[in-house]
Enzyme design. Structure first.
Site, mmCIF file in Angstrom:
data_model
loop_
_atom_site.group_PDB
_atom_site.id
_atom_site.type_symbol
_atom_site.label_atom_id
_atom_site.label_comp_id
_atom_site.label_asym_id
_atom_site.label_seq_id
_atom_site.Cartn_x
_atom_site.Cartn_y
_atom_site.Cartn_z
ATOM 1 C CB CYS A 42 -0.918 0.016 1.224
ATOM 2 S SG CYS A 42 -2.066 1.423 1.240
ATOM 3 N NE ARG A 46 -0.837 5.232 8.648
ATOM 4 C CZ ARG A 46 -2.124 5.101 8.947
ATOM 5 N NH1 ARG A 46 -2.551 5.352 10.167
ATOM 6 N NH2 ARG A 46 -2.991 4.728 8.020
ATOM 7 C CB CYS A 101 -5.881 -0.370 4.537
ATOM 8 S SG CYS A 101 -5.466 0.263 2.900
HETATM 9 CO CO CO Z 1 -3.477 1.339 2.991
#
Ligand code: CO
Length: 215
Positions: A42, A46, A101
């Protein structure tokens, strides 16, 4: 100092420290790359791929997008996959999602009218939800529903990889790469393996290429 200037300064410091601790590191690495891993993760800031697995430059070939998706019509991800598998001959492809997410969370919500392009990208995750909605809807809290969809999305993306001609051809010719689905915890910094697929595993008949062994 402006924030972007700090990045440039930090880069100078990093390069100098790396050169001091490992003389010749950059010179050697500049000649070629031989990464063993392709990482599909992703874009979330972070979840910095190399940092969370303590990898050095040269160790991982990386593709990141919103909610770590392997979309069959996305030439960006497919070309990264093809190059990593056919040219770099990576041994492992890792799809890494992460709990909480934002992309998955948005896909479970009503769409924001102004995010026209992002909505289209997240539509694929709504389809994953549709496939598993009974299981997801049975969970009591929104956080649990999001986190389960995060996991199911990772598993779906690993399966999508196995449906590509790129992977099926590599499996028939080289018996690699192994496909992995992992999920990362923002709250504890830990990775959890969810699924592994490798050469010889069962693929649904309608997703099999009949001549993968001959191409
Ligand atoms: Co994400």
């Amino acid at each position: 100092m402006k924030s972007f200037e700090k990045l440039l300064q930090e880069n100078k410091n990093w390069a100098a420290e790396k050169q001091a601790s490992e003389p010749g590191f950059f010179k050697q690495l500049a000649k070629e790359q031989k990464p063993e891993f392709l990482w599909i993760g992703c874009s979330d800031s972070r979840v910095p791929a190399e940092i969370i697995v303590n990898a050095d430059p040269g160790e991982m070939f990386i593709h990141r997008n919103i909610a770590n998706q392997m979309v069959m019509t996305d030439f960006n991800c497919l070309s990264v996959l093809q190059f990593a598998v056919a040219v770099l001959q990576v041994k492992h492809v890792i799809v890494c999602g992460h709990y909480n997410c934002g992309g998955v969370k948005a896909a479970l919500s009503k769409q924001r009218y102004d995010l026209t392009i992002t909505n289209k990208w997240l539509m694929h995750i709504k389809q994953v939800y549709r496939l598993h909605q009974d299981e997801i809807n049975a969970l009591p809290t929104e956080a649990q529903r999001i986190d389960r969809l995060v996991e199911l999305n990772v598993i779906e993306q690993v399966q999508a990889l196995s449906h590509t001609s790129i992977i099926q051809q590599a499996w028939s010719q080289q018996q690699k790469p192994m496909l992995h689905g992992w999920v990362y915890g923002l709250g504890d910094g830990l990775l959890k393996p969810l699924v592994t697929l490798e050469s010889g595993c069962d693929i649904g008949p309608i997703f099999q290429y009949e001549n993968a062994a001959n191409v």
